[in-house]
Design a protein around this motif. Structure first.
Motif: not given
Length: 145
Positions: A69-94
């Motif tokens: 993938k082009d480095p222009e198309e790889i965003y930090l949000g995508q990386i965090v969502r890929l690796f984190e089990m919980q992506t909300d600040l607190v569990e009750c959000v999701s």
């Protein structure tokens, strides 16, 4: 929210690959040495990045790993969502069902808004932006993301 080493190291791997994008595949030993990530952990993270369609591996004497993938198309949000089990600040959000106070909680909406703002920012910063130094004085020195 504290990011796991998976997100931080995954980002460093992608930066390393992007810095060498025109130089062919990088061997695991090179990435490991440059980023101070154990080979075993690095291989685990590379498998996740490969499954996500961001990285590919090449076999043979000049083999290694490279961005597909082009480095222009790889965003930090995508990386965090890929690796984190919980992506909300607190569990009750999701998962509001996990908190008996969620329906009447006065702060839940604020947590939801904060999560949204966080990802809006992360989704606006690409690997290419980091390499160009957008918002950083020395992107290579900041590789401890």
């Amino acid at each position: 929210m504290k990011l796991s080493t998976k997100s931080r190291y995954g980002t460093r791997i992608l930066i390393e690959l992007a810095l060498h994008v025109n130089q062919g595949a990088l061997q695991v030993s090179t990435i490991s040495s440059n980023q101070k990530i154990s080979v075993k952990y690095l291989e685990q993270l590379l498998r996740t990045l490969k499954k996500a369609g961001i990285v590919n591996s090449v076999r043979g004497p000049r083999g290694g790993h490279l961005l597909i993938k082009d480095p222009e198309e790889i965003y930090l949000g995508q990386i965090v969502r890929l690796f984190e089990m919980q992506t909300d600040l607190v569990e009750c959000v999701s998962s509001p069902e996990k908190c008996e106070l969620a329906a009447d909680c006065l702060v839940r909406n604020a947590w939801q808004d904060a999560t949204s703002v966080l990802y809006k920012k992360l989704d606006s910063v690409s690997i290419a932006d980091l390499i160009r130094g957008k918002g950083e004085k020395d992107p290579v020195a900041c590789m401890s993301l």
